[in-house]
Scaffold this active site. Structure first.
Site, PDB file in Angstrom:
ATOM      1  N   CYS A  81     -24.104  -9.776 -20.705  1.00 16.36           N
ATOM      2  CA  CYS A  81     -23.925 -10.853 -21.683  1.00 16.36           C
ATOM      3  C   CYS A  81     -23.742 -10.210 -23.053  1.00 16.36           C
ATOM      4  O   CYS A  81     -24.599  -9.456 -23.505  1.00 16.36           O
ATOM      5  CB  CYS A  81     -25.153 -11.757 -21.667  1.00 16.36           C
ATOM      6  SG  CYS A  81     -25.170 -12.861 -23.083  1.00 16.36           S
ATOM      7  N   GLU A 131     -16.393   3.654  -4.609  1.00 18.65           N
ATOM      8  CA  GLU A 131     -15.165   4.399  -4.930  1.00 18.65           C
ATOM      9  C   GLU A 131     -15.055   5.731  -4.191  1.00 18.65           C
ATOM     10  O   GLU A 131     -14.286   6.607  -4.596  1.00 18.65           O
ATOM     11  CB  GLU A 131     -15.069   4.565  -6.454  1.00 18.65           C
ATOM     12  CG  GLU A 131     -14.887   3.183  -7.086  1.00 18.65           C
ATOM     13  CD  GLU A 131     -14.671   3.173  -8.572  1.00 18.65           C
ATOM     14  OE1 GLU A 131     -15.365   3.958  -9.259  1.00 18.65           O
ATOM     15  OE2 GLU A 131     -13.847   2.383  -9.054  1.00 18.65           O
ATOM     16  N   CYS A 169     -23.881 -18.519 -21.014  1.00 15.02           N
ATOM     17  CA  CYS A 169     -25.294 -18.799 -21.313  1.00 15.02           C
ATOM     18  C   CYS A 169     -25.365 -19.585 -22.626  1.00 15.02           C
ATOM     19  O   CYS A 169     -24.384 -19.676 -23.368  1.00 15.02           O
ATOM     20  CB  CYS A 169     -26.089 -17.504 -21.399  1.00 15.02           C
ATOM     21  SG  CYS A 169     -25.771 -16.564 -22.909  1.00 15.02           S
ATOM     22  N   GLU A 213      -6.787   6.942 -17.714  1.00 14.27           N
ATOM     23  CA  GLU A 213      -7.085   6.817 -16.280  1.00 14.27           C
ATOM     24  C   GLU A 213      -5.798   6.556 -15.514  1.00 14.27           C
ATOM     25  O   GLU A 213      -5.003   5.678 -15.895  1.00 14.27           O
ATOM     26  CB  GLU A 213      -8.002   5.620 -16.005  1.00 14.27           C
ATOM     27  CG  GLU A 213      -9.467   5.851 -16.195  1.00 14.27           C
ATOM     28  CD  GLU A 213     -10.274   4.648 -15.708  1.00 14.27           C
ATOM     29  OE1 GLU A 213      -9.899   4.033 -14.683  1.00 14.27           O
ATOM     30  OE2 GLU A 213     -11.270   4.315 -16.351  1.00 14.27           O
ATOM     31  N   GLU A 239     -13.470  -0.711 -19.929  1.00 16.25           N
ATOM     32  CA  GLU A 239     -12.703  -1.905 -19.556  1.00 16.25           C
ATOM     33  C   GLU A 239     -13.451  -3.199 -19.854  1.00 16.25           C
ATOM     34  O   GLU A 239     -13.752  -3.987 -18.953  1.00 16.25           O
ATOM     35  CB  GLU A 239     -12.315  -1.841 -18.076  1.00 16.25           C
ATOM     36  CG  GLU A 239     -11.367  -0.713 -17.775  1.00 16.25           C
ATOM     37  CD  GLU A 239     -10.854  -0.718 -16.336  1.00 16.25           C
ATOM     38  OE1 GLU A 239     -11.486  -1.342 -15.466  1.00 16.25           O
ATOM     39  OE2 GLU A 239      -9.817  -0.076 -16.088  1.00 16.25           O
ATOM     40  N   PHE A 245     -13.611   6.444  -1.515  1.00 20.96           N
ATOM     41  CA  PHE A 245     -12.278   6.722  -0.958  1.00 20.96           C
ATOM     42  C   PHE A 245     -11.167   6.578  -1.994  1.00 20.96           C
ATOM     43  O   PHE A 245      -9.989   6.580  -1.662  1.00 20.96           O
ATOM     44  CB  PHE A 245     -11.996   5.804   0.238  1.00 20.96           C
ATOM     45  CG  PHE A 245     -12.904   6.072   1.409  1.00 20.96           C
ATOM     46  CD1 PHE A 245     -12.986   7.347   1.954  1.00 20.96           C
ATOM     47  CD2 PHE A 245     -13.680   5.064   1.949  1.00 20.96           C
ATOM     48  CE1 PHE A 245     -13.826   7.620   3.026  1.00 20.96           C
ATOM     49  CE2 PHE A 245     -14.532   5.321   3.020  1.00 20.96           C
ATOM     50  CZ  PHE A 245     -14.601   6.603   3.560  1.00 20.96           C
ATOM     51  N   HIS A 246     -11.558   6.399  -3.254  1.00 22.89           N
ATOM     52  CA  HIS A 246     -10.534   6.314  -4.306  1.00 22.89           C
ATOM     53  C   HIS A 246      -9.967   7.702  -4.560  1.00 22.89           C
ATOM     54  O   HIS A 246     -10.692   8.697  -4.552  1.00 22.89           O
ATOM     55  CB  HIS A 246     -11.165   5.762  -5.585  1.00 22.89           C
ATOM     56  CG  HIS A 246     -10.168   5.384  -6.640  1.00 22.89           C
ATOM     57  ND1 HIS A 246      -9.454   6.318  -7.359  1.00 22.89           N
ATOM     58  CD2 HIS A 246      -9.760   4.175  -7.079  1.00 22.89           C
ATOM     59  CE1 HIS A 246      -8.656   5.688  -8.200  1.00 22.89           C
ATOM     60  NE2 HIS A 246      -8.814   4.389  -8.052  1.00 22.89           N
TER      61      HIS A 246
END
Ligand code: GAL
Length: 682
Positions: A123, A356, A165, A308, A158, A358-359
């Site tokens: 939040c 992740e 709320c 990235e 990101e 297998f990323h």
């Protein structure tokens, strides 16, 4: 000669190569960390983002900090000569924190508070979360501000999403009060007599009511505002001790935030880019990536970092397709060609567990340098050293495309004037970018309120909303000699998403373009529509072209008609017009058309406006070039975006920087091949 831009990391004069590095996950395996250093050297890596999701390692229990592991990491990387973007860890909160302070967890649209799960879901108005993040950020900055490995700050990860709320809803209502001054003004701006929505107290306003589309639009604007406010709060804590550059990683054309506002808080732009390489048309994929890079360069008119990208495949995509040989090299050199001063990866090494594992990564579970992926990464590392002289190169674009988040949101949140799935805002901007890219024309991507000076051509696809000052800037641009191309679905609403009265395009653009759009018609395959160019039109265009999605019924009040529709009740009515004004001209394209027509139109307008390819040679179809210029010369980045070998005929003398030789007058490019040529005359 163009001035060389300053390096992304002060005094670190190199193209950055590296990626997200998670030694926090490997503290039980010091042998692997030692091996990382060896492999990083072999891969030609020099920059790493560290600690993005390391809050549990930074602060294992409330107020107890552990930095020994990070000391060792930064010392180890410094010993290699590498630099670190040290991350503030707000993207992932520790489980103990979620449990002890439940209010830091977001409330979903249905009013229920999230459980502790996943990431990117704190939040942003929570005082406790703000206190906790300020405390850790300040400690990190204090401890590492002067560490020789530190190159800059990776603020969070990101940023995205909203919380419902009471704290966030209250902040929204205060933001509205500030924006509108009074409820009366808000009611007027939002047109709240509609469905009996007039508000008598700010407390009655709920962002989950999409029937008032300006309310929904303001919620998006507020989400950007509170994200920026949170980000500023994070940066302020870092700034207590460090003045090294800050960035936050963006996600291209992500719909959730107005990235132009986040860009204002960044010292340099960084982007995460994961194209889906399994698509049938590689050239289209490469071009959509190109436009994303063009936007990130344009945001600050200086180099950015591709922070990235996957070196192989991406585990959250619908198809975990590996990059075919050549694609990785092409993708990284393409980024540099479009103005990046760094090409980095997610992730350095595959973890043994977690979502992740297998990323794609530079280092596989197997662990050695003997994989195809590692070799391709190392090859990129070596190439980036060979082309290092291009660092800091400027891209000078004569053309710009307007992409605007407010306009996109206003358009998408309005029910009409065409149906939602057909709106295709991003795809339409990309469609106009494509002929420029294919013709090797450098192009900026800018917001509607950006400065228009210096461009010869500006394209405004589906610019639904005209914010204050935009129409006047367009008039000034045209009068001063600019060429403006605007399309259907433009100039329809003001910044409150309220329709202009007095005919579209509004706010004085009816006069500038000399057209009145009386109706907008959407159609499908049962009602095909095409247009035909008028004989002897000034652009020399000929032939018939199919339209798709929608067209406008246009009156050419004072514009010259260059093409007309052939079908339906609007047969014979204008589809493409131009009006001269001062030293420039304003084109109006009254419908969406296919790639063939767009290419013909954009190419001919470019010719007329003196907007040309950045490279003197004529390139074979499917080979594109970008140009970066700095104090040491002109650097051409060429990509063969086809699956066939291509032959280049070079009329000028160049040095192939990666091969290290002068080129001959004929150069072969393999399928998906890339070249970096330096003009020899420099
Ligand atoms: C990015 C994110 C990274 C990683 C990556 C995987 O969106 O920032 O942390 O999850 O996706 O593709």
């Amino acid at each position: 000669m163009m001035k060389t831009h300053a390096p992304i990391i002060p005094h670190f004069d190199a193209l950055l190569h590296g990626g997200d590095y998670n030694p926090d996950q490997w503290q039980h395996r010091p042998d692997i960390i030692q091996e990382d250093y060896r492999l990083q050297k072999l891969a030609g890596c020099n920059a790493f983002s560290v600690g993005i999701f390391a809050w549990t390692s930074y602060e294992p229990a409330d107020g107890q900090y552990e930095f020994d592991w990070l000391d060792r990491t930064l010392d180890g990387l410094a010993a290699q000569g590498s630099r670190v973007f040290l991350a503030t860890p707000s993207g992932g909160k520790p489980a103990w924190m979620s449990r002890k302070y439940p209010e830091i967890r977001r409330v979903a649209e249905n009013g229920l508070r999230d459980t502790h799960k996943r990431r990117h879901n704190h939040c942003q108005s929570s005082p406790v979360y703000r206190e906790k993040i300020a405390a850790i950020n300040e400690r990190l900055a204090e401890r590492y501000a002067h560490h020789r490995a530190l190159g800059g700050w990776h603020i969070s990860n990101e940023y995205s999403g909203s919380c419902y709320c009471d704290g966030c809803l209250g902040a929204f209502r205060r933001w509205l009060e500030e924006r509108y001054g009074s409820l009366d003004q808000l009611n007027r701006a939002w047109w709240t007599e509609f469905w009996s929505h007039r508000f008598t107290d700010f407390a009655e306003i709920d962002p989950r009511d999409e029937s008032i589309d300006c309310l929904a639009l303001d919620w998006k604007r507020f989400t950007t505002w509170i994200t920026c406010d949170f980000m500023q709060h994070e940066i302020a804590a870092v700034r207590q001790h460090s003045d090294l550059p800050v960035t936050t990683n963006l996600m291209g054309y992500f719909d959730g935030l107005d990235y132009y506002r986040l860009a204002e808080l960044c010292d340099f732009i960084s982007d995460d880019n994961y194209p889906e390489w399994n698509g049938p048309d590689k050239a289209h994929i490469i071009q959509s990536v190109a436009m994303t890079h063009d936007q990130h360069r344009s945001m600050k008119q200086k180099p950015f970092v591709l922070i990235e990208s996957t070196p192989s495949n991406t585990n959250w995509q619908s198809c975990m397709h590996h990059k075919r040989p050549g694609i990785h090299r092409l993708q990284m050199l393409q980024a540099i060609g479009h103005g990046a001063d760094g090409a980095m990866y997610f992730q350095w090494r595959k973890g043994q567990g977690g979502f992740e594992k297998f990323h794609g990564a530079v280092v596989d579970h197997e662990g050695s340098e003997n994989s195809r992926v590692f070799r391709e990464v190392a090859e990129v590392g070596a190439s980036l050293k060979q082309i290092a002289a291009a660092r800091g190169g400027h891209v000078d674009a004569p053309a710009a495309i307007i992409y605007d988040w407010d306009a996109r949101w206003g358009f998408e949140l309005s029910a009409g004037p065409i149906s939602g799935p057909k709106k295709q805002y991003v795809a339409t901007c990309q469609a106009f970018h494509r002929p420029l890219w294919a013709g090797s024309v450098p192009v900026d991507v800018i917001e509607s309120t950006a400065c228009f000076d210096g461009y010869r051509l500006i394209i405004a696809p589906q610019l639904f909303m005209l914010k204050p000052g935009v129409a006047d800037a367009m008039k000034r641009f045209v009068k001063a000699g600019g060429t403006l191309l605007m399309t259907t679905l433009s100039g329809i609403v003001n910044e409150n998403n309220s329709c202009f009265l007095g005919g579209w395009p509004g706010d004085g653009l009816r006069e500038l373009f000399g057209v009145w759009v009386e109706e907008t018609d959407e159609f499908n395959d049962h009602h095909p529509v095409s247009m035909t160019f008028a004989a002897g039109n000034r652009l020399g265009l000929t032939g018939d072209f199919a339209m798709n999605a929608n067209i406008d019924c246009v009156h050419a009040e004072s514009a010259e008609v260059l093409a007309t529709f052939k079908d339906g009740f609007y047969a014979g009515q204008p589809s493409f017009t131009v009006k001269e004004s001062g030293k420039g001209r304003a084109y109006y394209l009254a419908g969406r058309c296919g790639e063939d027509a767009l290419t013909a139109i954009v190419e001919s307008i470019c010719r007329e406006a003196g907007v040309a390819s950045c490279i003197p040679e004529k390139l074979p179809p499917g080979v594109v070039a970008q140009l970066r210029e700095n104090e040491s010369g002109r650097f051409y980045f060429l990509q063969n975006t086809t699956e066939q070998a291509q032959e280049l005929q070079l009329a000028h003398a160049y040095v192939d920087l990666i091969a290290g030789d002068a080129t001959g007058s004929v150069v072969q490019m393999p399928p998906m091949g890339s070249l970096v040529l330096k003009a020899k005359s420099d």
